[in-house]
Design a protein around this motif. Structure first.
Motif, PDB file in Angstrom:
ATOM      1  N   VAL A 151       7.957  13.449  -2.662  1.00  0.00           N
ATOM      2  CA  VAL A 151       7.481  14.445  -3.607  1.00  0.00           C
ATOM      3  C   VAL A 151       6.406  15.356  -2.856  1.00  0.00           C
ATOM      4  N   ASP A 152       5.362  14.872  -2.674  1.00  0.00           N
ATOM      5  CA  ASP A 152       4.407  15.676  -1.654  1.00  0.00           C
ATOM      6  C   ASP A 152       3.843  14.500  -1.071  1.00  0.00           C
ATOM      7  N   GLU A 153       2.668  14.776  -0.226  1.00  0.00           N
ATOM      8  CA  GLU A 153       1.978  13.805   0.552  1.00  0.00           C
ATOM      9  C   GLU A 153       1.106  12.604  -0.243  1.00  0.00           C
ATOM     10  N   SER A 154       0.459  13.256  -1.249  1.00  0.00           N
ATOM     11  CA  SER A 154      -0.638  12.365  -1.897  1.00  0.00           C
ATOM     12  C   SER A 154       0.328  11.737  -3.037  1.00  0.00           C
ATOM     13  N   ASN A 155       1.319  11.996  -3.573  1.00  0.00           N
ATOM     14  CA  ASN A 155       2.008  11.276  -4.514  1.00  0.00           C
ATOM     15  C   ASN A 155       3.199  10.311  -3.626  1.00  0.00           C
ATOM     16  N   ASP A 156       3.385  10.647  -2.466  1.00  0.00           N
ATOM     17  CA  ASP A 156       4.082   9.829  -1.710  1.00  0.00           C
ATOM     18  C   ASP A 156       3.176   8.652  -1.219  1.00  0.00           C
ATOM     19  N   ILE A 157       1.985   8.990  -0.997  1.00  0.00           N
ATOM     20  CA  ILE A 157       1.153   7.749  -0.724  1.00  0.00           C
ATOM     21  C   ILE A 157       1.049   6.927  -2.108  1.00  0.00           C
ATOM     22  N   ARG A 158       0.818   7.341  -3.122  1.00  0.00           N
ATOM     23  CA  ARG A 158       0.753   6.718  -4.308  1.00  0.00           C
ATOM     24  C   ARG A 158       1.908   5.771  -4.740  1.00  0.00           C
ATOM     25  N   ILE A 159       3.058   6.230  -4.469  1.00  0.00           N
ATOM     26  CA  ILE A 159       4.369   5.450  -4.803  1.00  0.00           C
ATOM     27  C   ILE A 159       4.546   4.416  -3.522  1.00  0.00           C
ATOM     28  N   ILE A 160       4.423   4.852  -2.376  1.00  0.00           N
ATOM     29  CA  ILE A 160       4.380   3.709  -1.299  1.00  0.00           C
ATOM     30  C   ILE A 160       3.281   2.702  -1.406  1.00  0.00           C
ATOM     31  N   GLY A 161       2.107   3.041  -1.599  1.00  0.00           N
ATOM     32  CA  GLY A 161       0.944   1.928  -1.991  1.00  0.00           C
ATOM     33  C   GLY A 161       1.317   1.163  -3.300  1.00  0.00           C
ATOM     34  N   THR A 162       2.053   1.547  -4.284  1.00  0.00           N
ATOM     35  CA  THR A 162       2.237   0.821  -5.496  1.00  0.00           C
ATOM     36  C   THR A 162       3.325  -0.199  -5.001  1.00  0.00           C
ATOM     37  N   ILE A 163       4.352   0.261  -4.305  1.00  0.00           N
ATOM     38  CA  ILE A 163       5.317  -0.684  -3.767  1.00  0.00           C
ATOM     39  C   ILE A 163       4.761  -1.880  -2.896  1.00  0.00           C
ATOM     40  N   THR A 164       3.943  -1.471  -1.895  1.00  0.00           N
ATOM     41  CA  THR A 164       3.236  -2.291  -1.130  1.00  0.00           C
ATOM     42  C   THR A 164       2.451  -3.515  -1.537  1.00  0.00           C
ATOM     43  N   VAL A 165       1.579  -3.069  -2.841  1.00  0.00           N
ATOM     44  CA  VAL A 165       0.650  -3.925  -3.465  1.00  0.00           C
ATOM     45  C   VAL A 165       1.710  -4.794  -4.437  1.00  0.00           C
ATOM     46  N   VAL A 166       2.669  -4.336  -4.749  1.00  0.00           N
ATOM     47  CA  VAL A 166       3.439  -5.271  -5.694  1.00  0.00           C
ATOM     48  C   VAL A 166       4.114  -6.298  -4.623  1.00  0.00           C
ATOM     49  N   CYS A 167       4.267  -6.095  -3.350  1.00  0.00           N
ATOM     50  CA  CYS A 167       5.121  -7.027  -2.633  1.00  0.00           C
ATOM     51  C   CYS A 167       4.024  -7.888  -2.090  1.00  0.00           C
ATOM     52  N   LEU A 168       2.822  -7.298  -1.934  1.00  0.00           N
ATOM     53  CA  LEU A 168       1.731  -8.382  -1.269  1.00  0.00           C
ATOM     54  C   LEU A 168       1.160  -9.163  -2.463  1.00  0.00           C
ATOM     55  N   LEU A 169       1.345  -9.197  -3.678  1.00  0.00           N
ATOM     56  CA  LEU A 169       1.071  -9.771  -4.816  1.00  0.00           C
ATOM     57  C   LEU A 169       2.099 -10.734  -4.933  1.00  0.00           C
ATOM     58  N   GLY A 170       3.409 -10.417  -4.488  1.00  0.00           N
ATOM     59  CA  GLY A 170       4.455 -11.578  -4.542  1.00  0.00           C
ATOM     60  C   GLY A 170       4.124 -12.722  -3.733  1.00  0.00           C
ATOM     61  N   ILE A 171       3.643 -12.253  -2.272  1.00  0.00           N
ATOM     62  CA  ILE A 171       3.404 -13.168  -1.204  1.00  0.00           C
ATOM     63  C   ILE A 171       2.136 -13.967  -1.728  1.00  0.00           C
ATOM     64  N   SER A 172       1.100 -13.449  -2.217  1.00  0.00           N
ATOM     65  CA  SER A 172      -0.091 -14.308  -2.490  1.00  0.00           C
ATOM     66  C   SER A 172       0.217 -15.331  -3.825  1.00  0.00           C
ATOM     67  N   VAL A 173       0.963 -15.050  -4.694  1.00  0.00           N
ATOM     68  CA  VAL A 173       1.243 -15.553  -6.080  1.00  0.00           C
ATOM     69  C   VAL A 173       2.158 -16.884  -5.444  1.00  0.00           C
ATOM     70  N   ALA A 174       3.054 -16.531  -4.067  1.00  0.00           N
ATOM     71  CA  ALA A 174       3.844 -17.629  -3.828  1.00  0.00           C
ATOM     72  C   ALA A 174       3.165 -18.854  -3.246  1.00  0.00           C
ATOM     73  N   GLY A 175       1.787 -18.534  -2.877  1.00  0.00           N
ATOM     74  CA  GLY A 175       1.036 -19.691  -2.337  1.00  0.00           C
ATOM     75  C   GLY A 175       0.331 -19.553  -0.975  1.00  0.00           C
ATOM     76  N   MET A 176      -0.816 -20.223  -0.669  1.00  0.00           N
ATOM     77  CA  MET A 176      -1.740 -20.122   0.540  1.00  0.00           C
ATOM     78  C   MET A 176      -0.844 -20.253   1.718  1.00  0.00           C
ATOM     79  N   GLU A 177       0.037 -21.332   1.624  1.00  0.00           N
ATOM     80  CA  GLU A 177       1.095 -21.782   2.663  1.00  0.00           C
ATOM     81  C   GLU A 177       1.942 -20.427   3.208  1.00  0.00           C
ATOM     82  N   TRP A 178       2.659 -19.744   2.346  1.00  0.00           N
ATOM     83  CA  TRP A 178       3.329 -18.492   2.835  1.00  0.00           C
ATOM     84  C   TRP A 178       2.175 -17.525   3.126  1.00  0.00           C
ATOM     85  N   GLU A 179       1.097 -17.486   2.392  1.00  0.00           N
ATOM     86  CA  GLU A 179       0.296 -16.237   2.927  1.00  0.00           C
ATOM     87  C   GLU A 179      -0.155 -16.420   4.382  1.00  0.00           C
ATOM     88  N   ALA A 180      -0.603 -17.987   4.901  1.00  0.00           N
ATOM     89  CA  ALA A 180      -0.923 -18.203   6.002  1.00  0.00           C
ATOM     90  C   ALA A 180      -0.182 -17.839   7.200  1.00  0.00           C
TER      91      ALA A 180
END
Length: 918
Positions: A151-180
């Motif tokens: 789209v443009d630089e700012s909105n691309d940062i928002r889109i990529i940031g949203t996807i990234t934080v969702v993936c990180l949330l999945g790793i965290s919720v999976a448990g400390m063992e996976w996160e480590a």
């Protein structure tokens, strides 16, 4: 005991750490980490964040090598001192989950811990956004190079940031063992990327890289970049504000303290070693980058220097390139313009990109785990009752799933800002506030000199910790003064809120230790101060028994001692010694907690003794501390003296004599219904431990016919606001002024402010006006406001026949009548019943009727006509020890106060308690 009873008795139900510890121990399958994997790796990954790869070159370009290194060292100084303080606190006892919140709350108490815990958890949640935005910026740079912007630089940062934080949330919720496991992989990638950068600095450059400002190590570039060149309104502290979040990862290991095998050993080793390694890496990268790359470059390989042109000290010009047009128009390359300098310098650019991904994602992941863990610990302690919903954990590691979701929402909100330089200063102040309190906690615990402060980590100093706390506060204001004010305002608001709510926890904080030290020092200092009449205040021992048994007696005493003097509620246990001591010890804490819960500023004291009188003697002699010793005894009138055993009456009257012998003032309080409400408490569904207005209302609404309505009303009469009326003072004898001081103090209380003082005093019939003027003048000098003065002219007259007859009928059951018996019988009766009133004693008493009263009446809302009507009955002398029998004394007290409104019979035993300025 039920939970309701525990709360009512002042016992704690929230924050029960022992129970929580046992629950944790009973769980199986917990994943616990050592100091390397749990602390060192986590801290290094969190410190080596987005700043290392995409902002450090810009920072050293702005500040130069000299100031850039100072910025790094200043941040390291803050974090190193904080690391030392953290290590000291962490090694002073068992550490559970909660990280910074746990350390601060257990050291400084729930007020500081609760306020900073919320701020620290929020700062970590915002840090997730900062690291994710850094990651997204790198991805967008790659998209720009390949011309695939969505789209443009700012909105691309928002889109990529949203996807990234969702993936990180999945790793965290999976448990400390996976996160480590993910953290270890990311660390390996990060180390390879850093090594790749250093290798790239010595690989010979090419024309394309030279056009972008990279010339390998050059002394001229080092010299040129050594000094600062602040642009765009930036300055030393604004650049420091942008860099400082890079140092905030030092608590990443401490924040998961509940998941460490040995927090006491792991936190100090892992934290301090991580600070050392990362600081060396930051300084090395900064110096190397500034020694190889110029500040501005065009990126055009055709911008070469023309032979014979003046370079004016430009290192790029001396090296064959002309970047002079960057002075007049913006350029895209160089330390100041290109955030991807490390990629350009490195031996293999994609590895730096992988390093950026690793650094940002690992830091984001660590913050995403830290924020919910800290928040969960805060919610478990129930400091903020409304947040207890987030205390629940799931799975074998008690994962805070609800906290993860909340952190995700906060991070998403800040990701939408999409500006790294805007987000970084926001969290700088929050982290600095946390560090300041950790340092202050270490200083405070050391300063309090509590025997419980015994940290195994010895490499700390209380004054260094204090300096660290002040440094953090100073840096906060220098970075952004209005943000610092907002941070402190939020912290102050939360502190006041927690203080007001008073969570029922006791963690043995250094604040409690310092309270003791200050109280002890003040008490010792007070002993050196001589007593002065201007500073006299009633300091009372109140014989309430258990304070909830005689609430009205406590209330009236509390009215004139609250915020003014000492009040000690006393109870005497009589009977078998072992049983009494056991019962006394088990009830001490509960009864003091009752006073605190019902907002009574009083102490509770109890003794075990062979008799009531012996117990009171002990209390009169030993109560108090230094100058804070009782000077007045307050007791309720013994209403059942006619039916009580002779020993009880003897003890009661003996207590009065003992008070005078020990030079204490005396106040006997009488109300029509009496004070003891034990029978009501026993019948009110065993509510024996709590008497408050709400409880009284509850009792009144339940089968009120079974209880004594009047007794309940009488027990709360001094809690209510008193209507308009008068407090009548019978000041007939110079007792030093206690008789008039007590009523005066009553009138300055809110509940009694509508009451006026009315003075009754003795005088001569032919000098009534003169006596009034003298008394009015005296009261004016004392600055005592009064409504009226009444002169009693017949104060020395003997009681009339009717009054005397009433008195004789009262004492008839207790007379010996020895004159009607033979001498032998009379002597035998005297030995068997020494407490009975002899004829000789009564005759002697009749002769002593004339003297003025040593006790005087202080009554509420008693009219002059009523008082004058009974005055002839009241003028009876007090019995002196060994002269008048106990029953004769009690009869005199009975007739003195019978049928009156609530009455205080006051006798001062002080030289002077009032003062005026001549």
């Amino acid at each position: 005991t039920s939970s309701v009873e525990r709360v009512a008795n002042g016992e704690s139900t929230a924050g029960d750490e022992t129970t929580a510890s046992k629950e944790e121990e009973n769980k199986t399958g917990l994943v616990k980490f050592g100091w390397v994997k749990g602390v060192l790796v986590r801290c290094m990954l969190n410190i080596w964040g987005v700043m290392l790869f995409i902002r450090l070159s810009w920072i050293v370009g702005q500040a130069g090598i000299g100031l850039g290194v100072i910025i790094i060292l200043l941040a390291t100084m803050v974090t190193s001192i904080t690391g030392l303080s953290t290590s000291a606190i962490a090694t002073n006892g068992f550490v559970r989950g909660g990280g910074a919140y746990y350390l601060i709350s257990r050291s400084l108490g729930p007020e500081f811990g609760g306020s900073i815990g919320l701020i620290f958890a929020f700062a970590n949640a915002v840090a997730v956004a900062m690291y994710v935005v850094g990651f997204a910026e790198t991805v967008v740079e790659l998209l720009k190079e390949s011309d695939t912007i969505m789209v443009d630089e700012s909105n691309d940062i928002r889109i990529i940031g949203t996807i990234t934080v969702v993936c990180l949330l999945g790793i965290s919720v999976a448990g400390m063992e996976w996160e480590a496991k993910a953290q270890v992989i990311l660390l390996v990638v990060l180390l390879i990327a850093i090594a790749n950068f250093f290798i790239g600095t010595v690989i010979p450059t090419n024309n394309e890289k030279k056009a972008r400002g990279f010339f390998n190590y050059q002394a001229s570039i080092f010299a040129e970049n050594f000094g600062p060149d602040f642009r765009g309104g930036e300055g030393f502290f604004s650049v420091f504000a942008i860099f400082f979040p890079a140092a905030t990862g030092i608590l990443a290991g401490a924040n998961i303290s509940g998941d460490l095998k040995d927090p006491q050993g792991a936190i100090p080793k892992g934290t301090m070693l991580a600070i050392l390694i990362t600081t060396v890496a930051y300084i090395g990268v900064a110096i190397c980058a500034a020694s190889c790359v110029v500040r501005d470059a065009t990126g055009n390989i055709n911008d070469t220097a023309v032979s014979g042109m003046s370079c004016n000290g430009s290192s790029a010009c001396n090296l064959g390139y002309d970047f002079s047009r960057c002075r007049n128009q913006p350029c895209d390359y160089g330390l100041m313009n290109n955030f991807q300098v490390m990629s350009m310098v490195s031996g293999f650019g994609p590895l730096i990109t992988a390093g950026i991904f690793s650094a940002t994602l690992s830091s984001a992941l660590a913050s995403l785990v830290s924020a919910p863990k800290v928040f969960q610990a805060l919610c478990k302690d129930n400091v903020y009752k409304g947040l207890h919903f987030f205390a629940k954990g799931y799975g074998k590691n008690n994962e805070p799933i609800r906290g993860y979701v909340l952190t995700f929402v906060i991070a998403m909100a800040f990701i939408l800002i999409a500006e790294l330089n805007t987000i970084a200063p926001i969290i700088s102040n929050f982290f600095l506030a946390s560090y300041a309190l950790i340092n202050f906690s270490c200083f405070h615990a050391s300063y309090a000199k509590s025997p419980g402060w015994r940290p195994a980590f010895r490499y700390y100093n209380m004054w260094v910790s204090l300096f660290g706390a002040l440094l953090c506060c100073g840096v906060m204001f220098v970075i952004n003064w209005w943000a610092a004010l907002i941070t402190y305002a939020i912290e102050l608001f939360l502190y006041i809120y927690v203080t007001y709510k008073k969570p029922e926890v006791n963690w043995g904080s250094s604040t409690q230790a310092l309270y003791y030290i200050n109280a002890l020092d003040s008490a010792l200092a007070l002993t050196a101060v001589e007593d002065h009449v201007k500073n006299f205040r009633p300091q009372c021992i109140v014989l309430t028994g258990a304070p909830m048994i005689r609430p009205a007696l406590l209330d009236i005493t509390h009215t004139f001692t609250k915020n003014n003097g000492l009040c000690i509620c006393c109870e005497v246990y009589t009977g078998p010694r072992k049983l009494c001591v056991k019962e006394m010890n088990s009830g001490m804490a509960k009864k003091q907690a009752w006073l605190t819960k019902n907002k009574r500023k009083a102490f509770y004291a109890a003794v075990a003794a062979d008799s009531f009188r012996d117990g009171v003697k002990s209390l009169l002699q030993a109560s108090g501390l230094g100058r804070m010793k009782p000077n007045t005894l307050v007791i309720g009138f013994k209403k059942d003296w006619r039916n009580a055993a002779a020993s009880q009456v003897e003890n009661y009257v003996g207590v009065i004599h003992d008070a005078f012998d020990f030079e204490l003032g005396m106040i006997i309080v009488r109300i029509s219904q009496g004070f003891d409400i034990t029978q009501v408490l026993q019948k009110s569904f065993h509510i024996f431990f709590l008497i408050s207005e709400s409880t009284i209302n509850t009792i009144q609404s339940m089968h009120m016919g079974e209880f004594n309505q009047k007794l309940l009303e009488a027990s709360t009469q001094f809690k209510k606001k008193q209507g308009k009326g008068t407090i009548d003072i019978w000041w007939l004898f110079d007792d030093g002024g206690l008789t008039i001081l007590i009523p005066y103090i009553l009138t300055i209380r809110k509940k009694w402010k509508n009451c006026k003082l009315r003075i009754f005093t003795g005088g001569k019939a032919n000098r009534i006006e003169e006596e009034k003027l003298v008394m009015a003048s005296l009261l004016s000098k004392f600055r005592i406001k009064f409504a009226d003065i009444n002169i009693i002219c017949d104060i020395n007259m003997k009681p009339n026949k009717e009054s005397w007859k009433f008195f004789e009928e009262m004492i008839e059951p207790y007379r010996l009548h020895e004159s009607c018996k033979d001498i032998t019988t009379a002597e035998k009766l005297k030995q068997e019943t020494p407490w009975k009133i002899t004829d000789a004693e009564l005759e002697a008493f009749k002769e002593k009727v004339k003297p003025s009263l040593p006790f005087y009446i202080c009554t509420y809302s008693y009219t002059v006509d009523q008082m004058l009507e009974v005055i002839s009955k009241k003028i009876l002398p007090v019995a002196r020890k060994g002269v008048v029998s106990d029953y004769l004394y009690m009869a005199w007290l009975e007739i003195l106060s019978k049928n009156l409104p609530p009455t205080l019979m006051v006798r001062g035993n002080h030289k002077n308690v009032l003062t005026f300025y001549s």
